[in-house]
Design an enzyme around this catalytic site. Structure first.
Site, PDB file in Angstrom:
ATOM      1  N   ALA A  44      45.253  38.148  28.796  1.00  0.00           N
ATOM      2  CA  ALA A  44      45.397  38.313  30.181  1.00  0.00           C
ATOM      3  C   ALA A  44      44.153  38.705  30.709  1.00  0.00           C
ATOM      4  CB  ALA A  44      46.388  38.838  30.784  1.00  0.00           C
ATOM      5  N   GLU A  60      47.462  44.720  32.875  1.00  0.00           N
ATOM      6  CA  GLU A  60      46.659  44.088  33.939  1.00  0.00           C
ATOM      7  C   GLU A  60      46.554  44.703  35.377  1.00  0.00           C
ATOM      8  OE1 GLU A  60      44.530  42.384  32.669  1.00  0.00           O
ATOM      9  OE2 GLU A  60      45.579  42.218  30.797  1.00  0.00           O
ATOM     10  N   GLU A 108      39.579  49.738  29.332  1.00  0.00           N
ATOM     11  CA  GLU A 108      40.836  49.139  28.416  1.00  0.00           C
ATOM     12  C   GLU A 108      41.834  50.308  27.684  1.00  0.00           C
ATOM     13  OE1 GLU A 108      41.538  46.270  28.848  1.00  0.00           O
ATOM     14  OE2 GLU A 108      39.747  45.426  29.590  1.00  0.00           O
TER      15      GLU A 108
HETATM   16 ZN   LIG Z   1      42.758  45.276  29.891  1.00  0.00          ZN
END
Ligand SMILES: [Zn+2]
Length: 844
Positions: free
Chosen positions: A254, A290, A312
């Site tokens: 995603a 996300e 991340e």
């Molecule tokens: Zn990510």
């Protein structure tokens, strides 16, 4: 040549006017990128890739320019530096690469259709419009899009549409943002829309190949995730809407485009009436990941790609924090312990692994930064350590200040540590830099020496590793107060063991909760003390014993033969997290046996012994109102029984198949994959094979697709394996985004291994051309590495991949993978006799 200069040093955009015309029929993009900004010098650099630049003007006057494909640049010579508006007129091809602006293909009622979507991270915005395509080059954007529009088609983007004029769709001006987060999409879409408590519009969009109810689960999770984050971050969601869009062709999982998040269909749409709990949990964590980025990554962005981990690692932790808050009954941190923790511990034990923070300049190297096990999983474990040290109050206070200080701008890791340090009074940076900048992790040895309880740390390796004397600042989380909170030296003496044991009244342990990124090697005295009442430990502690002992065996610090007798102790657990860990270890024993050998028969008997009582307890069919643990445990024990060739299990699965032969999609998603796989393996023929392949092509249900893939790749029939591999390059049957799963399936099948290995070697150029620009391309090599275990395969692997070592982006992967296979081959040679003896002993 200024090859590696950041273009932002030459031109700093403040606003873009983008006009983009996408023609699906002619496969051509044409447009004008009008960029207002500050030229820092007279020679400025603007990114472009695969473009034809027709003209460039500066403040309305033509200027000289050259196109430089090697450096993905346009060199523009201005009369003088300073505030300038560049207008760049261009055309570019519309390609199927899943990068930049690209089509996704699908079928509805036999009719082939396409929708257009975008993927700009990392450096693909430059394929869509000329820009300074670097995260630091934040600007506002006015987007105008024209396309060969058909009646009923929908177009969406980061911001709401402002108006349409002469077939051109004009969108509201964005907030200040990075190019890699721009997104738009159009086509024949369906949607469901709701609103958060604070008034943010939340929507889910998908093609009409899906049933409308398949959008409901994602809509609910997305809405509640945004509500959770607004509260947790104490910072409002900054845009008017949050759209989630499922794209039929999508290379990553995603992508967090601001206000228009794109997903692989498998991670957004699902049938709420027939999807396993495990899959629902996975989809929820992807959505929550996300949406965590909408603040952490989008509102505040890393300054340069070396701090990709900031985005991340943080989102990877927050996905669990959020899902745990909105679905507390799922105990989602247990999924973290069975997925992210072992992924990070396995990968991070190989010498040559990257550190979480990596210096990087070359665009070809930027994509190879996305090492999921390190930047995502290990990074998330690091932040879990931080969270445990700080507590949520200080974490939230620090984050609020961090967002306030850097919103609509950029930040580095040091900025985050500073904000969290101010909020907590701890020197967070000093503790975390030992984890961030150094590759690998320590094994902490706990031992009683001359009556003294001592701890020491040393880097842990699986396979050959060069010990560089690295030390970490380890949050110990011991259950004895006498142990230090942060262990930063090479050794420490905790105190007199007999006395400590008496006053504490329980076995000595460290890393309680398994939140810190290290493993523990207890000496015999301490381990036996823990194991004598292991059944009474909490589930995470049981998982931790199994995980740590397995890793110590992989690292040759103990014998795998000593791990075998541990397994039956945990086989009766009714906690899914323990069962999962148990079978992760048990499956690792399969490398010690050859297919269909007497040793494999012994291993199968052992699997039968481990699983029999649980299979009897749970059966094939879910009971009304059964616990989440039972739902999650059933697939593991049934899978074990089928590997064990348990005749009752095989017959039961066959009976379920026969009774549902005309409605296979309706079999319960928890067990459907095993039923189909069992049928193909033991009762399969070409007609069934063709029927399932046709069903694969026809269904839009990702869970069903995955079950069929698992079944077909397991066929023992050589002719059918050949037929299957013949489909690998047919995108109408197997989409390039899904090919790796098919390849892995056939390679894992001992009857298909040779054919799959031959295919990838013969078709490497085709593969490179088809998915070579993809940030997950290297994982094809990782997949092979996960399976090979003989000296012959190691030699073949080296022959094929060593010449590819100089390829940018592949060097590290190939180097590490040779080490991984080498260490597995030598482990098997050294231990197979002892391991198989230990397995046989368990069966007596
Ligand atoms: Zn990510």
């Amino acid at each position: 040549m200024t090859a590696l200069k950041h273009f932002y040093e030459t031109f700093q955009p403040s606003h873009y006017n983008l006009y983009i015309d996408v023609n699906r029929a002619t496969k051509l993009i044409s447009g004008t990128s009008t960029i207002t900004g500050d030229a820092k010098e007279a020679n400025v650099l603007i990114h472009q890739k695969f473009m034809t630049i027709n003209s460039v003007t500066a403040d309305g006057k033509p200027v000289t320019f050259t196109t430089d494909n090697e450096n993905e640049a346009i060199h523009i010579t201005l009369a003088q530096p300073g505030e300038t508006t560049l207008a760049i007129d261009y055309t570019a091809p519309l390609t199927d690469s899943m990068m930049g602006i690209y089509p996704s293909y699908y079928e509805v009622n036999g009719e082939k259709k396409q929708i257009i979507g975008t993927q700009f991270e990392t450096t693909f915005a430059r394929q869509a419009f000329p820009s300074v395509d670097e995260p630091e080059a934040k600007a506002t954007f006015d987007l105008a899009i024209k396309f060969d529009e058909q009646p009923g088609e929908t177009i969406i983007a980061n911001m709401p549409e402002d108006h349409e004029e002469n077939g051109v769709h004009y969108f509201e001006t964005t907030v200040r943002m990075s190019t890699y987060l721009i997104a738009f999409a159009f086509g024949d879409l369906q949607s469901k829309i709701t609103k958060t408590k604070s008034g943010v519009e939340v929507g889910v969009f998908a093609t009409k190949a899906h049933q409308p109810k398949e959008l409901d689960f994602a809509l609910d999770i997305a809405k509640r995730s945004i509500e959770f984050y607004e509260d947790f971050y104490q910072t409002p969601y900054p845009l008017p809407h949050s759209w989630q869009l499922a794209l039929p062709d999508f290379s990553a999982g995603a992508m967090e485009n601001w206000g228009l998040v794109t997903y692989r269909e498998a991670y957004l749409t699902l049938d709420p009436d027939n999807t396993s709990l495990e899959m629902k949990q996975l989809v929820a964590t992807v959505i929550a990941h996300e949406l965590a980025h909408q603040w952490f990554g989008d509102l505040v962005t890393m300054k340069w790609w070396d701090d990709l981990w900031l985005n991340e690692s943080f989102a990877n932790m927050m996905e669990y924090v959020a899902v745990d808050a909105i679905e507390p009954d799922w105990h989602i941190w247990e999924l973290f312990q069975t997925s992210e923790a072992p992924m990070a511990l396995n990968r991070d034990a190989t010498d040559g692994v990257q550190s979480v923070h990596v210096q990087v300049e070359d665009p070809a190297e930027i994509d190879s930064l996305f090492d999921g096990a390190i930047v995502y999983a290990k990074g998330a474990r690091m932040l879990v350590m931080v969270r445990a040290l700080l507590g949520d109050d200080a974490l939230r206070k620090g984050l609020k200040a961090y967002f306030a200080a850097h919103q609509y701008g950029n930040a580095t890791g040091a900025d985050l540590w500073a904000a969290l340090g101010d909020a907590s009074g701890l020197d967070v940076g000093a503790i975390m830099n030992s984890w961030l900048e150094q590759p690998g992790y320590p094994v902490v040895t706990a031992a009683v020496k001359n009556g003294q309880l001592t701890l020491s740390q040393q880097q842990f390796f699986v396979g050959d590793g060069q010990d560089k004397g690295r030390l970490w600042q380890i949050p110990l989380n011991s259950n004895y107060d006498a142990a230090p909170e942060i262990f930063k030296d090479q050794t420490v003496t905790v105190g007199d063991y007999a006395e400590l044991r008496r006053t504490n009244g329980k076995p000595f342990r460290v890393n309680v909760g398994n939140d810190s990124h290290f493993i523990v090697k207890y000496d015999e005295t301490l381990l036996n003390d823990i194991l004598k009442d292991a059944g009474a430990l909490d589930a995470i502690s049981q998982l931790q014993i199994l995980q740590d002992q397995r890793l110590l065996a992989e690292g040759r610090q103990i014998s795998y033969a000593d791990v075998v007798p541990l397994l039956p102790q945990f086989a009766a657990s009714e906690r899914a997290v323990v069962t999962t860990a148990l079978y992760q270890v048990a499956s690792n024993l399969r490398k010690f046996v050859s297919p269909e050998s007497a040793e494999e028969k012994q291993l199968q008997a052992f699997f039968n012994k481990l699983s029999a009582d649980q299979v009897a307890r749970l059966g094939w069919t879910a009971k009304a109102g059964e616990s989440n643990d039972d739902q999650l445990t059933r697939p593991y024990v049934l899978s074990a029984a089928l590997y064990a060739q348990n005749q009752t299990a095989i017959a039961d699965a066959h009976a379920l198949f026969t009774a549902n032969a005309d409605k296979l999609a309706e079999l319960p998603a928890d067990t459907r994959g095993f039923i189909l796989a069992n049928e193909i393996k033991h009762f399969g023929n070409e007609a069934l094979f063709d029927k399932l392949l046709a069903a694969y092509r026809a269904t839009a249900d990702a869970s069903y697709k995955s079950d069929i893939r698992g079944a077909l790749t397991g066929t023992p029939d050589a002719a059918l394996i050949t037929k299957l591999i013949g489909q690998f390059e047919d995108a109408d049957t197997i989409k390039p985004q899904d090919l790796r799963g098919w390849f892995r399936g056939v390679l894992t099948n001992e009857k298909g291994e040779q054919a799959a290995w031959d295919w990838i070697r013969n078709e490497w150029q085709w593969l490179e051309k088809t998915v070579g620009g993809d940030m997950e391309f290297t994982t094809y090599i990782t997949v092979i590495t996960g399976i090979f275990r003989t000296p012959e395969r190691l030699a073949e692997f080296k022959t094929f991949f060593e010449p590819k070592l100089p390829t940018p982006g592949l060097t590290r992967e190939i180097t590490m993978d040779i080490k991984v296979i080498t260490s597995r081959v030598s482990l098997i040679q050294a231990e197979e006799t002892a391991v198989n003896k230990a397995i046989a002993a368990e069966n007596n």
